[in-house]
Each structure stands twice: as structure tokens, then as C-alpha cells.
Design a protein around this motif. Structure first.
Motif, mmCIF file in Angstrom:
data_model
loop_
_atom_site.group_PDB
_atom_site.id
_atom_site.type_symbol
_atom_site.label_atom_id
_atom_site.label_comp_id
_atom_site.label_asym_id
_atom_site.label_seq_id
_atom_site.Cartn_x
_atom_site.Cartn_y
_atom_site.Cartn_z
ATOM 1 N N LEU A 98 0.722 -1.319 0.125
ATOM 2 C CA LEU A 98 -0.115 -0.023 0.092
ATOM 3 C C LEU A 98 0.763 1.111 -0.013
ATOM 4 C CD1 LEU A 98 -2.937 -0.876 2.551
ATOM 5 C CD2 LEU A 98 -3.152 -0.338 0.166
ATOM 6 N N GLY A 99 2.150 1.027 -0.012
ATOM 7 C CA GLY A 99 3.044 2.188 -0.011
ATOM 8 C C GLY A 99 3.384 2.780 1.170
ATOM 9 N N ALA A 100 3.257 2.098 2.336
ATOM 10 C CA ALA A 100 3.618 2.663 3.518
ATOM 11 C C ALA A 100 5.271 2.678 3.664
ATOM 12 C CB ALA A 100 3.344 1.399 4.486
ATOM 13 N N TYR A 101 5.680 3.613 4.554
ATOM 14 C CA TYR A 101 6.961 3.889 4.606
ATOM 15 C C TYR A 101 8.060 2.488 5.078
ATOM 16 C CZ TYR A 101 11.680 6.115 5.363
ATOM 17 O OH TYR A 101 12.832 6.256 5.201
ATOM 18 N N ASP A 102 7.200 1.928 6.302
ATOM 19 C CA ASP A 102 7.936 1.018 6.759
ATOM 20 C C ASP A 102 6.920 0.273 7.919
ATOM 21 O OD1 ASP A 102 9.846 -0.985 7.290
ATOM 22 O OD2 ASP A 102 11.566 0.445 7.310
ATOM 23 N N PHE A 103 7.385 -0.621 8.496
ATOM 24 C CA PHE A 103 6.566 -1.055 9.799
ATOM 25 C C PHE A 103 7.657 -1.554 10.666
ATOM 26 C CE2 PHE A 103 7.210 -4.432 6.613
ATOM 27 C CZ PHE A 103 7.714 -5.354 7.196
ATOM 28 N N ILE A 104 7.467 -1.452 11.934
ATOM 29 C CA ILE A 104 8.193 -1.846 13.189
ATOM 30 C C ILE A 104 7.570 -2.837 14.134
ATOM 31 C CG2 ILE A 104 7.792 0.312 14.221
ATOM 32 C CD1 ILE A 104 10.974 0.339 14.889
ATOM 33 N N GLU A 105 8.050 -3.752 14.588
ATOM 34 C CA GLU A 105 7.460 -4.551 15.416
ATOM 35 C C GLU A 105 7.486 -4.042 17.041
ATOM 36 O OE1 GLU A 105 8.804 -8.628 15.723
ATOM 37 O OE2 GLU A 105 8.188 -9.146 13.724
ATOM 38 N N LYS A 106 6.270 -4.168 17.574
ATOM 39 C CA LYS A 106 6.226 -3.717 18.900
ATOM 40 C C LYS A 106 6.873 -4.913 19.782
ATOM 41 C CE LYS A 106 1.850 -2.444 19.200
ATOM 42 N NZ LYS A 106 0.529 -1.897 19.320
#
Ligand SMILES: Nc1ncnc2c1ncn2[C@@H]1O[C@H](COP(=O)(O)OP(=O)(O)OP(=O)(O)O)[C@@H](O)[C@H]1O
Ligand SMILES: [Mg+2]
Length: 466
Positions: A98-106
């Protein structure tokens, strides 16, 4: 300065307030919402346009990815970062799609998160800058801004319409000086498939060979004397966009081989570097010279010519489409009226006759300059015929015997017998005469640089020593 705005979408109040405190300390303007519904109100109804959105993936009233998916077409240039629970791979993949910049795990460290947010902010800022720039450029450089109803112009416009829709690798725009080659190149870029990316332009006649090479390919620090810092070359700067090589016909033969290699491989090496860098560029080359003739005389590489000449666009000379004067003259008069707050509305018959009879060797640029002068010097609503100062074709310039000079200065007649271009040419010629054709000395005399002078010397086909 753009303010750094951050929207946090997070339902765990403890986490969101900790994040907010952290980012506010580093000068972020932070807003917090705790549900999809609230986020939608902020982004849509209140038209909050944050630089970065930091969002939990799963919220009590839905999934944040669905929100991004839904709002994407109408969102500005925000970058989204998602906070994910452990192991939600499918969601992460969708986020990237979807074009998100990035994701990070909690859970994650604030330090890592900060790096991500900074990166996202840089990216969003760059997008906004480019979009602002492209929006203004796009409106300037559309096919319809090429004026003229002659069949030659109509043909040119329909050719451009076709070309902007194909992913060409390289193309040559040829035509006499001032016909609009530069304009065509800009239209091809800004109306074309690469308009979101940069158009990088260089005049191959304006720089000596070594500098041109360094500009095109870039260099590492220490690659040569004076190379203090690493420099990204124009090929790299034009990545995903267009490289516009103006006056390609003036390029030195052995630089031509290097250019050919770069264009074929789409890989370049900075001077002083061993590493090859891939570049994705489309090349537009322009020339006012007859390249075929240069090729036959061994002055332009045949292989490079064929490589670039995938498509050839010839911009016709103004004297071959004089009917376009009907549209061009009023248009330029209107432009200069606006710029100089004049109100020229009539073009007397006599002026029309002179304009129509003239040969326009400097083409549209010359026409534009002549009309600028006339409008500037107008005293009413008539275009002042006396300021047209057009030489009838074939007649020798009247100034030949008129110009006297003395050592300290020059005498230039202001009786309309010389156009501004002719004056410039004359001044440069005179400086060269007085310095025994030494460009460095002549440049000093004229208070300009060697490079600028060298360019002018070539433009006016004067002789000098380099
Ligand atoms: N068909 C046209 N309609 C309106 N304006 C034009 C047209 N063609 C050219 N112009 C204008 O004429 C001027 C000269 O055009 P441009 O600089 O593109 O010419 P060029 O061929 O690149 O010249 P040179 O060979 O000297 O580099 C520019 O101001 C451009 O906007
Ligand atoms: Mg040009």
C-alpha cells in the motif's frame, strides 16, 4: 520551513503519550487519535496533512491498513509507519504494497523508531517539494504551450503527443537556434511518463571537456585537483528522470565514447571510483548542427548518433512556417505587455509587412526579443515600427563601415542597424581582435569567465585560441 507534523494512531494511551512526549521533545508537532474513526475525521474532515503517520495496525474499530487503503487517493504526501504485533507477516506485506514507508514490531526502542520517523519525514518532504515544483512546471510545459497553427506545428504537436506516451530511451531534437528545442525537451519530460522525476539539463558547449565529464559522471573526493568532496554526477541526479544534453554536437569525441557506453549499459562510474552505479535515465539530446554531416566528417561518432537517434524530432525554422506569426506575435506582445505594464494592442500594417518579410535567422527567440524591445519602447497602443529594426533578407548589414573603435572602448551605433545579438557578437569579436584571439585575456576584458566566453564564441562561430 515546513513544520514537522506527526499523527499517532494508537489506542494504548500509555504508549501514545510516551511517543508523543518523545517526539515533542525533538520539535515535532504531535496529534494523537485512538481509533480509526477519529483518524478519519482528522485526516479527512479536518484535512490534517501530517508529514508522518505513526499507526498501530489493529485498533478497536478496525484495521489501519484499510484506512490507508481507503484514504490513499485523497491523502497528501504523508508517509505511514506501522507498529505491528509479533508475527503479522501478512499485514506487513500488505502495508508495503500500500506504499507504507515501513513497519516496526512492537515493542521497539524509541531510538530505532526515531530513525524511521526521521527517514519517513525526509522522504515526505522530498515528495512535497518535487510535487510543488512539478505542478508549476507541468502547467508551463504542456504540448498546447507550443503555439502555431501551421501544418508543420500541428505535425510537431501530434508527433509529441505520440512520443510522450512511449518509454523511449533516447531521442534527438534538432533544429536551428531559437526554434524551440529546449521547449520541446521540457514538454517531453514534464508531460511524459517521467514527469514525477527530475529533468537534469546541461549545455555540452558551455563547459570544457574535463569539467563536462566531471559534471556528467560525478567524482570521488581526490579524483583530481580541486575535487574536494564526493560529487554525484548528472546521470545519478537524473535517476528515474530525464537527462537533457543540449548542444550535443559540441561534445568532444572521446567523451562521446564514454557517453555511448553509459547510455548502452545504463551504468556509470564516478571519476576516481571503481564501483559502477546503475542509472535509469532517458536521454534527450538537442542540436542545432547537422549531425549526419558531422558524422560523415568524422566529428561525431556514428555509433552514438545511431544510439541516440531512436527518435528524431525536427523543429522547423520559423521562416518555413511564417503563418505561425499570426499566433506568435500577439502572444508575445501580450506577454510583454503584462511584464512591463504596457498596453500595445495594435500592430500597424507596416509592422506586419516587415515582420512577414523578414527571414528570422534567430527564429522564435529572435522574434521574442524583437517584440520585447518593441513593447518596452512603445509609447501607446501601437507596436512601434521603428523599433523592429529588421534587416531585409540578403541585404548586407548596414553597420559594416560604421563602427569605429578606440583602445579604451567601443563605438556601437544605436540607430537600429544592429540587433542585440549582433552587438554581442561584435563586442566579443572586438575583444578577441584586441587580445590576439586569446580567450582568457578576452574574458578578463569583458568581465566574464572563459567558459561563458567559449560558449558565446562557438555560438557565434568566431575564431579564437583556447
Ligand atoms: N512554438 C512556440 N510557441 C511559443 N513559444 C515558443 C515556441 N517555440 C519556442 N518558443 C519560445 O522561444 C524561445 C526559444 O526557444 P528555445 O530556447 O526552446 O529554443 P532552442 O531551439 O533551444 O534555441 P537554442 O538552439 O539557441 O538553444 C523560448 O522562450 C521558447 O519558450
Ligand atoms: Mg536551447
Amino acid at each position: 520551513m515546513m513544520t514537522n507534523t506527526l499523527l499517532i494512531i494508537e489506542d494504548e494511551a500509555l504508549l501514545s503519550s510516551e511517543l508523543a512526549r518523545f517526539f515533542r521533545k525533538s520539535d515535532w508537532e504531535v496529534s494523537i487519535v485512538n481509533s480509526i474513526q477519529q483518524a478519519e475525521i482528522a485526516l479527512r474532515e479536518e484535512q490534517f496533512d501530517p508529514l508522518v503517520v505513526l499507526s498501530d495496525m489493529n485498533l478497536p474499530d478496525g484495521n489501519a491498513l484499510d484506512l490507508l487503503d481507503k484514504l490513499k487517493p485523497e491523502l497528501g504526501n504523508s508517509e505511514w509507519i506501522f507498529l505491528t504485533g509479533y508475527g503479522s507477516v501478512a499485514d506487513s506485506v500488505r502495508a508495503v504494497r500500500l506504499g507504507a514507508y515501513d513497519f516496526i514490531e512492537k515493542p521497539c526502542s524509541l531510538e530505532r523508531l526515531n530513525l524511521l520517523v526521521e527517514g519517513a519525514a525526509r522522504s515526505a518532504r522530498a515528495q512535497r517539494r518535487l510535487q510543488a515544483q512539478t505542478a508549476t512546471q507541468n502547467s508551463h510545459y504542456s504540448i498546447t504551450s507550443l503555439i502555431g497553427n501551421s501544418s508543420a506545428m500541428q505535425a510537431l504537436r501530434s508527433m509529441l503527443t505520440q512520443v510522450i506516451n512511449v518509454p523511449f530511451s533516447s531521442l534527438i531534437v534538432s533544429g536551428e537556434t531559437g526554434t524551440g528545442k529546449g521547449m520541446v525537451a521540457r514538454i517531453l519530460h514534464y508531460s511524459g511518463r517521467r514527469s514525477h522525476a527530475p529533468l537534469v539539463e546541461i549545455n555540452c558547449a558551455a563547459l570544457p571537456r574535463e569539467l563536462l565529464e566531471a559534471e556528467l559522471f560525478g567524482y570521488e573526493s581526490g579524483a583530481f585537483t580541486g575535487a574536494k568532496k564526493r560529487h554525484r554526477g548528472l546521470f545519478e541526479q537524473a535517476h528515474t528522470g530525464t537527462l537533457f544534453l543540449d548542444e550535443i554536437g559540441e561534445m568532444d569525441l572521446d567523451l562521446q565514447s564514454k557517453l555511448l557506453k553509459a547510455v548502452e549499459d545504463l551504468r556509470i562510474r564516478r571519476l576516481g571510483s571503481e564501483t559502477e552505479i546503475s542509472v535509469d535515465v532517458q536521454i534527450i539530446a538537442a542540436t542545432n548542427l547537422d549531425l549526419v554531416e558531422k558524422v560523415s566528417r568524422g566529428l561525431f561518432r556514428r555509433d552514438l548518433y545511431h544510439r541516440l537517434n531512436v527518435i528524431n524530432i525536427l523543429v522547423p525554422a520559423l521562416r518555413e512556417r511564417k503563418q505561425d506569426l499570426q499566433q506568435l506575435v500577439p502572444q508575445f506582445v501580450a506577454t510583454y505587455n503584462r511584464k512591463s505594464s504596457k498596453n500595445v494592442i495594435t500592430i500597424p500594417d507596416e509592422a506586419w509587412q516587415l515582420i512577414q518579410a523578414y527571414d528570422w535567422p534567430g527564429n522564435i527567440r529572435e522574434l521574442r526579443n524583437v517584440l520585447e524591445r518593441c513593447v518596452l519602447l512603445a509609447n501607446g497602443q501601437n507596436l512601434p515600427t521603428e523599433w523592429l529594426q529588421l534587416q531585409p533578407p540578403g541585404k548586407a548589414p548596414a553597420h559594416a563601415g560604421l563602427i569605429n573603435s578606440n583602445q579604451a572602448g567601443l563605438f556601437i551605433p544605436l540607430d537600429g542597424s544592429l540587433s542585440l545579438h549582433e552587438m554581442e557578437k561584435f563586442i566579443i569579436q572586438e575583444a578577441l581582435n584586441r587580445t590576439d584571439a586569446n580567450v582568457t585575456a578576452a574574458a578578463r576584458m569583458l568581465g566574464t569567465t572563459r567558459e561563458t566566453l567559449r560558449y558565446r564564441v562557438q555560438k557565434y562561430h568566431l575564431k579564437c585560441k583556447f
